[in-house]
Scaffold this motif. Structure first.
Motif, PDB file in Angstrom:
ATOM      1  N   ALA A  52       8.661  10.397  -1.819  1.00  0.00           N
ATOM      2  CA  ALA A  52       7.249  10.532  -2.217  1.00  0.00           C
ATOM      3  C   ALA A  52       6.319  10.018  -1.135  1.00  0.00           C
ATOM      4  N   ALA A  53       6.789   9.037  -0.367  1.00  0.00           N
ATOM      5  CA  ALA A  53       5.956   8.449   0.682  1.00  0.00           C
ATOM      6  C   ALA A  53       5.943   9.306   1.951  1.00  0.00           C
TER       7      ALA A  53
ATOM      8  N   HIS B  89      14.640   3.152  -2.016  1.00  0.00           N
ATOM      9  CA  HIS B  89      14.609   3.910  -3.268  1.00  0.00           C
ATOM     10  C   HIS B  89      14.399   5.384  -2.919  1.00  0.00           C
ATOM     11  N   PRO B  90      15.407   6.231  -3.110  1.00  0.00           N
ATOM     12  CA  PRO B  90      15.310   7.624  -2.658  1.00  0.00           C
ATOM     13  C   PRO B  90      14.080   8.373  -3.175  1.00  0.00           C
TER      14      PRO B  90
ATOM     15  N   ALA C 257       2.219   8.942  -6.616  1.00  0.00           N
ATOM     16  CA  ALA C 257       2.692  10.312  -6.425  1.00  0.00           C
ATOM     17  C   ALA C 257       3.825  10.690  -7.372  1.00  0.00           C
ATOM     18  N   THR C 258       4.510   9.688  -7.931  1.00  0.00           N
ATOM     19  CA  THR C 258       5.653   9.980  -8.798  1.00  0.00           C
ATOM     20  C   THR C 258       5.362   9.817 -10.283  1.00  0.00           C
ATOM     21  N   LEU C 259       4.098   9.639 -10.643  1.00  0.00           N
ATOM     22  CA  LEU C 259       3.767   9.470 -12.058  1.00  0.00           C
ATOM     23  C   LEU C 259       4.175  10.703 -12.857  1.00  0.00           C
TER      24      LEU C 259
ATOM     25  N   ARG D 102       0.835  -1.208   0.000  1.00  0.00           N
ATOM     26  CA  ARG D 102       0.000   0.000   0.000  1.00  0.00           C
ATOM     27  C   ARG D 102       0.870   1.258   0.000  1.00  0.00           C
ATOM     28  N   ARG D 103       1.940   1.257   0.792  1.00  0.00           N
ATOM     29  CA  ARG D 103       2.878   2.384   0.789  1.00  0.00           C
ATOM     30  C   ARG D 103       3.489   2.564  -0.593  1.00  0.00           C
TER      31      ARG D 103
END
Length: 184
Positions: free
Chosen positions: A182-183, A176-177, A114-116, A106-107
């Motif tokens: 984004a999370a 993953h930076p 959010a990174t699309l 889910r995260r």
């Protein structure tokens, strides 16, 4: 009428929209894997990375990656299309599942959304596909993906007989930076 590969492929525009979400509905004629207990696997499509989508006799949809991973990803063809529409990056959700942890999945889904880079295009494709197929939005596609992969009992083998491994991968978005940020 239930959604089937035949119903879907009759709608060329919808197939084109799904293509923008990395699903092609053309079978690979060359067999590069076998499935225990399934004599003639019905490949219904593929993705750009060389993976194959197979409709099993049970009506489940199996994904076979070109990297030696495989598993059931949806309980039906309609659930498969709902998954792809909701989360075209579904394979990355599994990559960042820390070995099959639903909360991590889910995260990952939230961070990936959010990174699309092409969010407007993807949202337009989502709306077009759902509208043209009269397809309801999936209630919990990440939970359904988790359930399908966790319960997957299909044994897929390479041509040399070696078994494929699970689709759950060990990575976390914390490794993953861009996704970690984004999370946050």
């Amino acid at each position: 009428m239930p959604l089937t590969p035949e119903v879907l492929t009759a709608q060329g525009e919808v197939v084109a929209w799904l293509g923008s979400l990395d699903v092609t509905f053309a079978a690979d004629e060359e067999r590069w894997f076998t499935i225990d207990g399934v004599d003639s696997p019905r490949q219904i499509g593929s993705d750009r990375s060389g993976g194959a989508f197979v409709l099993l006799p049970s009506r489940n949809v199996l994904y076979v990656s070109s990297e030696g991973r495989a598993g059931i990803i949806a309980e039906s063809f309609e659930a498969f299309v709902q998954l792809v529409v909701a989360h075209p990056y579904w394979l990355d959700i599994l990559k960042f599942s820390t070995g099959g942890d639903l909360q991590e999945m889910r995260r990952a889904a939230n961070a990936l959304e959010a990174t699309l880079d092409d969010e407007d295009d993807i949202n337009e494709a989502r709306e077009e596909i759902r509208g043209r197929l009269d397809l309801p939005e999936a209630g919990d596609p990440v939970g359904a993906l988790y359930d399908a992969v966790a319960a997957s009992d299909a044994i897929v083998r390479a041509t040399d007989g070696s078994p494929f491994t699970t689709l759950f991968n060990r990575f976390s978005i914390d490794n993953h930076p861009m996704l970690r940020n984004a999370a946050a």
